[in-house]
Each structure stands twice: as C-alpha cells, then as structure tokens.
Design a protein around this motif. Structure first.
Motif, mmCIF file in Angstrom:
data_model
loop_
_atom_site.group_PDB
_atom_site.id
_atom_site.type_symbol
_atom_site.label_atom_id
_atom_site.label_comp_id
_atom_site.label_asym_id
_atom_site.label_seq_id
_atom_site.Cartn_x
_atom_site.Cartn_y
_atom_site.Cartn_z
ATOM 1 N N GLY A 131 -3.223 20.523 -0.179
ATOM 2 C CA GLY A 131 -3.252 19.763 -1.429
ATOM 3 C C GLY A 131 -4.065 18.484 -1.294
ATOM 4 O O GLY A 131 -4.841 18.119 -2.198
ATOM 5 N N VAL A 132 -3.923 17.809 -0.176
ATOM 6 C CA VAL A 132 -4.697 16.587 0.082
ATOM 7 C C VAL A 132 -6.185 16.908 0.133
ATOM 8 O O VAL A 132 -7.018 16.184 -0.434
ATOM 9 C CB VAL A 132 -4.236 15.923 1.398
ATOM 10 C CG1 VAL A 132 -5.225 14.861 1.848
ATOM 11 C CG2 VAL A 132 -2.854 15.324 1.231
ATOM 12 N N ALA A 133 -6.542 18.004 0.818
ATOM 13 C CA ALA A 133 -7.955 18.382 0.927
ATOM 14 C C ALA A 133 -8.558 18.667 -0.444
ATOM 15 O O ALA A 133 -9.683 18.249 -0.747
ATOM 16 C CB ALA A 133 -8.088 19.603 1.837
ATOM 17 N N LEU A 134 -7.818 19.376 -1.281
ATOM 18 C CA LEU A 134 -8.314 19.676 -2.627
ATOM 19 C C LEU A 134 -8.451 18.405 -3.463
ATOM 20 O O LEU A 134 -9.370 18.275 -4.281
ATOM 21 C CB LEU A 134 -7.374 20.671 -3.315
ATOM 22 C CG LEU A 134 -7.311 22.071 -2.673
ATOM 23 C CD1 LEU A 134 -6.252 22.923 -3.350
ATOM 24 C CD2 LEU A 134 -8.673 22.755 -2.738
ATOM 25 N N LEU A 135 -7.535 17.456 -3.252
ATOM 26 C CA LEU A 135 -7.611 16.182 -3.964
ATOM 27 C C LEU A 135 -8.880 15.415 -3.591
ATOM 28 O O LEU A 135 -9.468 14.724 -4.432
ATOM 29 C CB LEU A 135 -6.364 15.343 -3.659
ATOM 30 C CG LEU A 135 -6.234 13.998 -4.378
ATOM 31 C CD1 LEU A 135 -6.185 14.188 -5.894
ATOM 32 C CD2 LEU A 135 -4.981 13.263 -3.904
ATOM 33 N N LEU A 182 -14.260 18.954 5.575
ATOM 34 C CA LEU A 182 -15.600 18.715 6.110
ATOM 35 C C LEU A 182 -16.623 18.593 4.986
ATOM 36 O O LEU A 182 -17.512 17.734 5.020
ATOM 37 C CB LEU A 182 -15.995 19.847 7.065
ATOM 38 C CG LEU A 182 -17.389 19.771 7.701
ATOM 39 C CD1 LEU A 182 -17.565 18.458 8.462
ATOM 40 C CD2 LEU A 182 -17.630 20.955 8.625
ATOM 41 N N SER A 183 -16.485 19.443 3.980
ATOM 42 C CA SER A 183 -17.404 19.394 2.846
ATOM 43 C C SER A 183 -17.223 18.103 2.038
ATOM 44 O O SER A 183 -18.198 17.475 1.619
ATOM 45 C CB SER A 183 -17.190 20.614 1.946
ATOM 46 O OG SER A 183 -18.004 20.557 0.803
ATOM 47 N N ALA A 184 -15.955 17.703 1.828
ATOM 48 C CA ALA A 184 -15.683 16.514 1.007
ATOM 49 C C ALA A 184 -16.062 15.221 1.732
ATOM 50 O O ALA A 184 -16.616 14.295 1.118
ATOM 51 C CB ALA A 184 -14.204 16.484 0.619
ATOM 52 N N VAL A 244 -12.632 7.424 -5.104
ATOM 53 C CA VAL A 244 -12.524 6.290 -4.184
ATOM 54 C C VAL A 244 -13.063 6.709 -2.818
ATOM 55 O O VAL A 244 -13.527 7.828 -2.638
ATOM 56 C CB VAL A 244 -11.056 5.819 -4.059
ATOM 57 C CG1 VAL A 244 -10.547 5.324 -5.401
ATOM 58 C CG2 VAL A 244 -10.168 6.944 -3.552
ATOM 59 N N ASP A 245 -13.009 5.792 -1.832
ATOM 60 C CA ASP A 245 -13.457 6.098 -0.481
ATOM 61 C C ASP A 245 -12.629 7.267 0.076
ATOM 62 O O ASP A 245 -11.427 7.142 0.326
ATOM 63 C CB ASP A 245 -13.295 4.865 0.421
ATOM 64 C CG ASP A 245 -13.938 5.054 1.786
ATOM 65 O OD1 ASP A 245 -13.650 6.079 2.434
ATOM 66 O OD2 ASP A 245 -14.710 4.178 2.209
ATOM 67 N N LYS A 246 -13.261 8.411 0.264
ATOM 68 C CA LYS A 246 -12.531 9.633 0.613
ATOM 69 C C LYS A 246 -11.940 9.583 2.014
ATOM 70 O O LYS A 246 -10.861 10.129 2.261
ATOM 71 C CB LYS A 246 -13.452 10.839 0.455
ATOM 72 C CG LYS A 246 -13.858 11.094 -0.997
ATOM 73 C CD LYS A 246 -14.718 12.340 -1.133
ATOM 74 C CE LYS A 246 -15.078 12.568 -2.596
ATOM 75 N NZ LYS A 246 -15.891 13.781 -2.791
ATOM 76 N N LEU A 247 -12.627 8.938 2.948
ATOM 77 C CA LEU A 247 -12.119 8.861 4.314
ATOM 78 C C LEU A 247 -10.838 8.039 4.368
ATOM 79 O O LEU A 247 -9.864 8.416 5.023
ATOM 80 C CB LEU A 247 -13.179 8.264 5.240
ATOM 81 C CG LEU A 247 -12.826 8.166 6.725
ATOM 82 C CD1 LEU A 247 -12.425 9.535 7.281
ATOM 83 C CD2 LEU A 247 -13.990 7.591 7.519
ATOM 84 N N LYS A 248 -10.823 6.906 3.649
ATOM 85 C CA LYS A 248 -9.620 6.074 3.611
ATOM 86 C C LYS A 248 -8.471 6.809 2.920
ATOM 87 O O LYS A 248 -7.336 6.806 3.394
ATOM 88 C CB LYS A 248 -9.911 4.763 2.883
ATOM 89 C CG LYS A 248 -10.853 3.826 3.615
ATOM 90 C CD LYS A 248 -11.065 2.540 2.819
ATOM 91 C CE LYS A 248 -11.988 1.577 3.565
ATOM 92 N NZ LYS A 248 -12.226 0.331 2.795
#
Length: 521
Positions: free
Chosen positions: A179-183, A41-43, A189-193
């Motif tokens: 791990g994905v969330a921390l990345l 949510l923060s990212a 790049v576009d974080k949602l994609k």
C-alpha cells in the motif's frame, strides 16, 4: 518405544503443519514483496533507491545487537518451554524485554550520533540529496528501535510454534508495504522522505499486533519488572557471542554495501539493493522450514533426545537446500530476462549481482540449521569465535581487492568460497558440541546434494542452446523444466525411504486441508 515413536510422529506433524502455514505465507509474501520493489524503484528512481539502500546500511551496522538479542531470547524461551518451566519462562521474557527497551533507547541516539557523522562526512551521496539522506537515517533509526522491542514478542510466538499467527502477521506487514509503494506513485511530496516515514508507521502497527496477540494468548508474556542477576549474566554471556556472530554477518553484508558506496557510488548500491530484495524474499521462503524446525531442535536438546536432534539437522539441511534449488536454478538461468520483466529500469551490475547472490545462498541455507543446533547448547563461545574469525575475512578480502582495483562483483566470489569452507568448519565444531558425526552429515547430506545440484542445473541450461528468444514464455519453460527436473532428481536420489514417506504424508495432509476448505466454501 511405541511412546517415543508416537511422540516423534506428533513432533514431525507439528513441524509439517507449521511449515505449510509458513510456505503459503511466503509464496504470497514473495509475490507481493517483489512487485512492491518494482513499484518503489520506479517511484523513487535509481538514485534515491540507492541512497535508501546505502543509508539503510549504516543503520543495519547497529542491528547486530538486535539480531544477537533475538537469537538469545528465542533460545532461552524455547529451552524453558522444552523443560516445561513456566515460571522461569516469564522471568526470561520480562528480563529480555527490559533489556531491549533500554538498549533500543541507547542505540537510537548512538545511530544518530555516529551514523549521522559517517553519513555527512564520509559517504558518497549526490549533491542536493543530503537532507533526504538524513531524513532516511532518522526514520530508519526509529524503525530499528521499534523492531528491537518487537523481538521478545516475536520470539515468544515462534517458541510456542504459533506459525499460523506468525504467517498472518507477516502478510499484514507485506500488504501494508505494498500500500505504501502504491501511494508513492501518486504522492507529490518528497517520495524518499514519505517512504521512510510510512515504513516507520508500519513497524509500529506490527509491534502493536504482536503485543496484543502475545498478551492475550501467553500469560508469561505480561511484563513484570525482573532483575535476576544470575539470569541476566547467563543471557548476557550467551548474547555476547551471538552478538559477535551477528556483527560479522552485518560487516559482510552492510559493510560491503558501504565499501561499494565508497568505491563505486550509489548506483552500485541500487544494483546490490535489487539483488538483496530477491535474496531476502527467497531467504524468507527457504528459512520457513528452519523456523518450523528450530523449536524442535532446541527442545530435543533440552530433553536429551540427541538422536532425534541429529535426524532433524540432517533432514532439515537437505530439505532447505532442495527447496532453495527449486527457485535458484530458474532464477540463475534467466536472471537477465527476469530483471527486465520485473523492473522498468535495471541498474548496472544488477544481473551479475543477482546470479552470484543465488550461488552464495546455496551453502548458506544449510548453515542456518547448523547454527541453531549450536545455539541449543547455550555455550557457543568456541563456535562463534572460530566461525566468525573465518567469516570476517570476506569483508577484509573484499576491501583489499577493491583497493587494488577489482570490480564490484569480487566481494560475491569471495563470499561464496568462504561460505563453502565454513560448512566443514561448522561440522567439526558440532562434533564436540552435540556429538554430530561429520562423516554421517557428509554421507547423508553433502554426497546427496552434489549430484542433485548438477542435474538440476545442467538439464534446464540446455534450453539456452535452442533458438528461443528472451521472453516471458522462455522463463516459464525454463522454470517448469527446472522444477520438474529438480523434483524428479530429489525424489529419485535425494531422499531416504523414511523422508519420502514423510513428504508423501505431508502432501496428503495439505491436499486434505485444501479439499476441506473447498467443501467449507
């Protein structure tokens, strides 16, 4: 008689051991998943998170087919295990896998066509975010297709009661998502994609683990081309009504997500997404007892052990409900403080959504056991028709009330009322299906949980009368008081003498296992 008693004891011991594995796994999963949600949510930000929830709702509308197939596969595999029919088990698995591969391909393209049209022409998506939303739709559709194929292997593992392996695979899944969330926090790049693509890769990894585990451990999980018309007709007949049930559940959850998007926008979807994250985490923990009991309920029906089946239904309903109380009471009381401590930015409506979500969970935790009992019979036409005809009114009432200007939380209140009503309806249906006496259930379950619930809520609420400011330490005090109050009340008036012995034995089993692990270390 002695043999039957010994057999029941072995079954209870198996349920207890499996529940311990799943409970420990769920505690870790909840902690990691909630932290992951905070990071995501923060990212992403509230707006992109809301888009992810809203677009995911479109795909989830199609997942009713996957859910119904999962129920059908689990039931048929478990039933054949209860009968000891290894040859038929292999045919059931291969047939179900073939069906799911074909359906996953068809549904993938259907999601892109219908879901793409709905997303681009009807949904309330902020300007400049439509491209990212379409990317979310594509990635989520691929994840959905992979998940459908995984269902057969997961059902095989659960039916064989390999809960230790099931728990470990679940932990792999949740830590990969962490791990994905921390990345995301360092991505440029576009974080949602990026988030949706990586979630798709995780689903592929999890499928691979299930595939090799089942192939190595269960010979009946090795695919062979089977086209048994009678078996397929039987599975389709069962799946049709299970599909109907799953469709209504999806309409009442993801359909309301879409209604909220159309009437209130993506920020309301973000708030609902936060409450759903907590609900999913708690459901995963609470349903683990149900997962451990489900195979035994179905096998007991297949073996004609109706009395033991009824005992499992009543005890399972109570245990699930009491377990829910341990978490729901402190979360309900301290919802606002918990959300402020958990999230950097709390979406509007998140607090009221979370409180109402927790209340709607209480009657639903008992419904899972009752649905399993109905599915064990293999003939759920009347059950599904009546229960879902009532259940779908949640969506219809919410839609009508939203059109008349009622606030977003209205859907939760409607859901709560309907879920309470459905408990009585389910019991009446099960009376004719499996001979379960509604009065017995009312006496041994409902009349017990009402006073326990009242005491569990009222005593911790007195903390709010004291001049203690909102803080982490007040949450700790309320949680400890709620847990001790609930535990004492459950022990005093919530359990029968036999159930108390069962709980003490399993606590001793868990303690011995822990001590053995310490010695080995």
């Amino acid at each position: 008689m002695e043999k039957n008693t010994s057999s029941s004891s072995q079954k209870n011991s198996r349920i207890a051991k499996n529940t311990i594995f799943l409970f420990v796994r769920s505690i870790i999963t909840i902690a990691v998943a909630l932290y992951t949600s905070r990071v995501v949510l923060s990212a992403l930000g509230v707006e992109d998170f809301g888009i992810f929830v809203a677009v995911g709702s479109v795909v989830a509308m199609f997942s009713s087919i996957s859910g119904s197939l999962s129920s059908a596969v689990s039931r048929f595999i478990t039933y054949e295990l209860g009968r000891g029919s290894e040859g038929k088990l292999s045919s059931v698995f291969s047939s179900s896998l073939l069906l799911q591969i074909l359906l996953s391909i068809c549904l993938f393209f259907l999601i892109l066509l219908i879901g793409g049209w709905f997303l681009n022409s009807k949904m309330n998506i902020p300007e400049g975010s439509l491209s990212a939303a379409n990317w979310v739709l594509l990635s989520t559709a691929i994840t959905f297709a992979i998940g459908m194929i995984t269902v057969s292997y997961q059902a095989m593992l659960i039916a064989h009661e390999r809960m230790k392996a099931f728990a470990y695979i679940g932990l792999v899944d949740v830590f990969l998502k962490l791990g994905v969330a921390l990345l995301l926090t360092i991505a440029t790049v576009d974080k949602l994609k990026l988030y949706t693509v990586l979630l798709t890769l995780i689903s592929l990894v999890i499928f691979t683990i299930y595939y090799f585990y089942c192939r190595y451990n269960f010979t009946s999980s090795r695919f062979k081309f089977v086209w048994d018309i009678n078996l397929l007709k039987e599975m389709f007949g069962f799946t049709g009504w299970a599909f109907f049930s799953s469709s209504v559940a999806i309409i009442n959850t993801q359909g309301i997500n879409i209604l909220m998007n159309l009437h209130f926008g993506v920020l309301t979807n973000a708030a609902r997404g936060v409450s759903t994250q907590v609900e999913n985490a708690l459901n995963q923990l609470i349903s683990n007892l149900t997962v451990a009991m489900n195979p035994q309920i179905t096998k007991s029906y297949a073996a004609g052990e109706k009395s033991y089946m009824h005992q499992l239904i009543c005890s399972g309903s109570k245990f699930s409900y009491f377990l829910a109380l341990f978490f729901i009471v402190p979360l309900f009381i301290e919802a606002e403080t918990v959300l402020n401590l958990w999230l950097k930015e709390v979406p509007e409506y998140a607090t009221v959504f979370l409180k109402l979500t927790l209340l709607t969970m209480l009657p639903q935790v008992m419904a899972g056991i009752l649905f399993t009992a109905a599915m064990a019979t293999g003939n759920i036409r009347r059950y599904a028709l009546i229960v879902n005809a009532v259940s779908v009114t949640v969506f219809l009432f919410a839609w009508a009330l939203y059109l008349n200007g009622y606030p977003p939380e209205t859907a939760y209140l409607v859901h709560l009322v309907i879920r309470v009503l459905l408990i009585a309806i389910r019991l009446q249906l099960l009376k004719s299906m499996i001979g379960l006496n509604p009065f017995l259930y009312f006496k041994s379950v409902i009349l017990v949980i009402i006073p326990v619930t009242f005491i569990a809520f009222v005593i911790p609420l007195t903390i709010l009368l004291l001049p203690i400011p909102d803080s982490f330490w007040r949450v700790v005090v309320v949680t400890l008081l709620a847990a001790s109050t609930t535990a004492f009340t459950v022990a005093a008036i919530g359990l029968t003498a036999r159930e108390k012995v069962f709980v003490r034995e399993k606590i001793a089993l868990l303690r011995n296992k822990f001590m053995r692990l310490q010695r080995d270390a």
